[in-house]
Design a protein around this motif. Structure first.
Motif, mmCIF file in Angstrom:
data_model
loop_
_atom_site.group_PDB
_atom_site.id
_atom_site.type_symbol
_atom_site.label_atom_id
_atom_site.label_comp_id
_atom_site.label_asym_id
_atom_site.label_seq_id
_atom_site.Cartn_x
_atom_site.Cartn_y
_atom_site.Cartn_z
ATOM 1 N N GLN A 118 8.616 18.060 -2.142
ATOM 2 C CA GLN A 118 9.486 17.790 -1.007
ATOM 3 C C GLN A 118 9.081 16.544 -0.232
ATOM 4 N N GLY A 119 7.862 16.072 -0.465
ATOM 5 C CA GLY A 119 7.420 14.871 0.232
ATOM 6 C C GLY A 119 7.836 13.611 -0.481
ATOM 7 N N GLU A 120 7.527 12.472 0.136
ATOM 8 C CA GLU A 120 7.894 11.204 -0.475
ATOM 9 C C GLU A 120 6.706 10.602 -1.223
ATOM 10 N N LEU A 121 6.994 9.581 -2.000
ATOM 11 C CA LEU A 121 5.953 8.879 -2.739
ATOM 12 C C LEU A 121 5.211 7.940 -1.793
ATOM 13 N N THR A 122 3.881 8.015 -1.817
ATOM 14 C CA THR A 122 3.069 7.112 -0.993
ATOM 15 C C THR A 122 1.906 6.569 -1.803
ATOM 16 N N PHE A 123 1.535 5.334 -1.514
ATOM 17 C CA PHE A 123 0.370 4.689 -2.112
ATOM 18 C C PHE A 123 -0.673 4.559 -0.999
ATOM 19 N N ARG A 124 -1.851 5.178 -1.202
ATOM 20 C CA ARG A 124 -2.848 5.246 -0.125
ATOM 21 C C ARG A 124 -4.177 4.657 -0.575
ATOM 22 N N SER A 125 -4.893 4.140 0.403
ATOM 23 C CA SER A 125 -6.243 3.634 0.155
ATOM 24 C C SER A 125 -7.228 4.789 0.157
ATOM 25 N N SER A 126 -8.484 4.497 -0.126
ATOM 26 C CA SER A 126 -9.504 5.547 -0.185
ATOM 27 C C SER A 126 -9.754 6.208 1.166
ATOM 28 N N ASP A 127 -9.396 5.512 2.264
ATOM 29 C CA ASP A 127 -9.544 6.122 3.584
ATOM 30 C C ASP A 127 -8.228 6.744 4.064
ATOM 31 N N ASN A 128 -7.337 7.021 3.095
ATOM 32 C CA ASN A 128 -6.090 7.753 3.338
ATOM 33 C C ASN A 128 -5.087 7.002 4.205
ATOM 34 N N VAL A 129 -5.153 5.693 4.181
ATOM 35 C CA VAL A 129 -4.171 4.875 4.893
ATOM 36 C C VAL A 129 -3.007 4.574 3.942
ATOM 37 N N THR A 130 -1.777 4.850 4.380
ATOM 38 C CA THR A 130 -0.593 4.587 3.558
ATOM 39 C C THR A 130 -0.281 3.092 3.555
ATOM 40 N N LEU A 131 -0.275 2.507 2.356
ATOM 41 C CA LEU A 131 -0.041 1.071 2.225
ATOM 42 C C LEU A 131 1.403 0.731 1.864
ATOM 43 N N LEU A 132 2.077 1.623 1.146
ATOM 44 C CA LEU A 132 3.521 1.487 0.901
ATOM 45 C C LEU A 132 4.078 2.839 0.504
ATOM 46 N N THR A 133 5.405 2.980 0.617
ATOM 47 C CA THR A 133 6.058 4.269 0.383
ATOM 48 C C THR A 133 7.130 4.147 -0.702
ATOM 49 N N GLY A 134 7.814 5.255 -0.918
ATOM 50 C CA GLY A 134 8.863 5.274 -1.930
ATOM 51 C C GLY A 134 10.024 4.357 -1.622
ATOM 52 N N ASP A 135 10.164 3.905 -0.390
ATOM 53 C CA ASP A 135 11.229 2.961 -0.046
ATOM 54 C C ASP A 135 11.075 1.634 -0.788
ATOM 55 N N ALA A 136 9.864 1.380 -1.297
ATOM 56 C CA ALA A 136 9.610 0.127 -2.005
ATOM 57 C C ALA A 136 10.085 0.189 -3.461
ATOM 58 N N ILE A 137 10.472 1.383 -3.915
ATOM 59 C CA ILE A 137 10.822 1.572 -5.333
ATOM 60 C C ILE A 137 12.321 1.388 -5.542
ATOM 61 N N ALA A 138 12.681 0.523 -6.490
ATOM 62 C CA ALA A 138 14.085 0.323 -6.844
ATOM 63 C C ALA A 138 14.514 1.286 -7.947
ATOM 64 N N ASP A 139 13.589 1.626 -8.855
ATOM 65 C CA ASP A 139 13.932 2.518 -9.958
ATOM 66 C C ASP A 139 12.660 3.164 -10.488
ATOM 67 N N ALA A 140 12.825 4.328 -11.118
ATOM 68 C CA ALA A 140 11.704 5.043 -11.737
ATOM 69 C C ALA A 140 12.205 5.720 -13.002
ATOM 70 N N GLN A 141 11.469 5.560 -14.094
ATOM 71 C CA GLN A 141 11.858 6.140 -15.374
ATOM 72 C C GLN A 141 10.644 6.770 -16.052
ATOM 73 N N ALA A 142 10.844 7.936 -16.666
ATOM 74 C CA ALA A 142 9.778 8.575 -17.431
ATOM 75 C C ALA A 142 9.705 7.948 -18.819
ATOM 76 N N GLY A 143 8.507 7.890 -19.379
ATOM 77 C CA GLY A 143 8.334 7.327 -20.717
ATOM 78 C C GLY A 143 6.935 7.585 -21.226
ATOM 79 N N TYR A 144 6.566 6.852 -22.261
ATOM 80 C CA TYR A 144 5.243 6.998 -22.864
ATOM 81 C C TYR A 144 4.520 5.652 -22.853
#
Length: 419
Positions: A118-144
């Protein structure tokens, strides 16, 4: 084509068709193996009315949610389920709650896994600071991963997202712990090490257990975060609403119906009807195989209606062609000339009628959801396959069966107008 060559081709074709029908519809124990064979048709997803499923009631933690927020949540969940191939799943409102019904699912954990975090995608540093969120994503695809073969999620950043990702990786490089942790809600997905600034439009999420999980993660990222936080209320397994034997009965009925159609075609059109009957068997095999591999196909009663309609259109296409051939022959043309002219004239009519149906199916596919979408998918695929078999396969089979008879006109049931 010689008669001998015609017999060889038809014999080989008969063996191949028999084998493919067994592969498509037969199931049971495999000799010398502890595993059972599941038919190609058996791999096609089934809706709740045919195969049962599971339902869960999602209750908002905040009881004062607005109608607009619930509608937004339904759209988000619908998008996630569609991305995971559950086009026949239903989401309905019950007061301020949402009831989610998903076919071929056995427990509440599977329901929540398919619905996604239910939460959003976040990219965090080792000290748990959010550096960017899912709003930065234009597309996402599953693959290998092409190197390791492991499941991954491909991310594509928008323009602002690329700038933020470059800034984030530059920040991580300057830290003692050079990990960029990727979270989905409060769940850690991956913690890659960053050794240099990355200025790129794309990135990958690794460390995913299965392609199914990768597909779910990608669908959650694409659909965005839910604005409402839910808890799971009532849950229960659902049995097939049409009965456990509904699919078996439907298959038997379809088989009987096809045999009746074959008999009618042969009686009215002779050798042409034989060619059409073989073409229809090839059509059924191709159709089942395509339904099995095409994403988003889940059979329900409306989906079966789409299949039956497309079979009817396939038969209709052959009837149009054969009537044109008989008309051309009756007007004085030779059998070969009548066949060529009959196909040429009939193809335009077939394309006109089928293109209209295809366009209608596409509109339903795009604008509708649930069972209507399932109907649109099966109809769309069925019409495309039927046009191919009627125009290409049937024409080739007529060339194959023509040498079988000494009296070609009688064999093809062709008559002059004054006869």
């Amino acid at each position: 084509m010689s008669k001998k060559k015609s017999i060889v081709i038809l014999s080989v074709l008969a063996v191949l068709i028999a084998f493919m029908f067994l592969a498509c519809f037969a199931k049971g124990p495999v000799p010398g193996s502890v595993k059972d064979y599941k038919s190609i048709f058996g791999t096609i997803g089934k809706g709740i009315d045919l195969n049962g499923g599971y339902y869960a009631v999602l209750e908002p933690k905040n009881k004062n949610v607005s109608k607009e927020d619930l509608e937004s949540a339904i759209e988000t969940l619908r998008s996630r389920l569609d991305e995971n191939g559950y086009t026949e799943a239903t989401i309905t409102k019950e007061d301020n709650n949402l009831r989610v019904e998903i076919p071929e699912v056995d427990n509440a954990d599977d329901v929540m896994e398919l619905i996604g975090d239910q939460g959003e995608l976040t990219f965090r540093s080792s000290d748990n600071v959010t550096l960017l969120t899912g709003d930065a994503i234009a597309d996402a695809q599953a693959g290998y991963d092409p190197q390791t073969g492991d499941p991954i999620v491909y991310l594509e950043f928008n323009a602002e997202g690329r700038r933020q990702f470059a800034s984030a990786t530059e920040t991580i490089v300057g830290m003692e712990t050079k990990t960029l942790s990727i979270y989905l809600g409060d769940r850690l997905i991956s913690s890659p090490t960053v050794n240099e600034k990355i200025d790129s439009n794309t990135a990958q999420i690794t460390g995913i257990e299965s392609i199914e999980q990768a597909t779910t993660i990608a669908s959650v990222i694409k659909s965005g975060a839910l604005e409402i936080e839910f808890t799971v209320g009532a849950t229960q397994k659902m049995s097939a609403t049409l009965g456990e034997n509904a699919m078996k009965i439907a298959l038997i009925s379809a088989g009987i119906g096809l045999l009746v159609i074959f008999a009618i075609l042969i009686v009215f059109y002779g050798g042409l009807g034989i060619a059409a009957s073989v073409a229809l068997m090839i059509y059924v095999i191709l159709y089942v195989c395509i339904l099995a591999i095409f994403p988003g196909v889940q059979l329900t009663f409306p989906g079966i209606a789409g299949i039956l309609l497309s079979i009817g259109m396939a038969v209709d296409a052959n009837v149009i062609i054969f009537d044109r051939i008989k008309e051309e022959f009756a007007n004085g043309k030779t059998a070969t000339s009548a066949i060529n002219s009959g196909f040429k004239r009939a193809v335009i009519t077939i394309l006109d009628s089928n293109v209209t149906t295809v366009l209608a199916a596409i509109v339903l596919w795009i604008l509708c959801s649930g069972s209507i979408k399932g109907f649109a998918i099966t109809l769309f695929l069925g019409v495309l396959v039927s046009m191919f078999t009627a125009v290409v396969v049937t024409r080739w089979l007529i060339k194959v069966v023509r040498p079988l008879a000494n009296d070609e006109e009688k064999f093809l049931n062709l008559r002059r107008r004054d006869a």
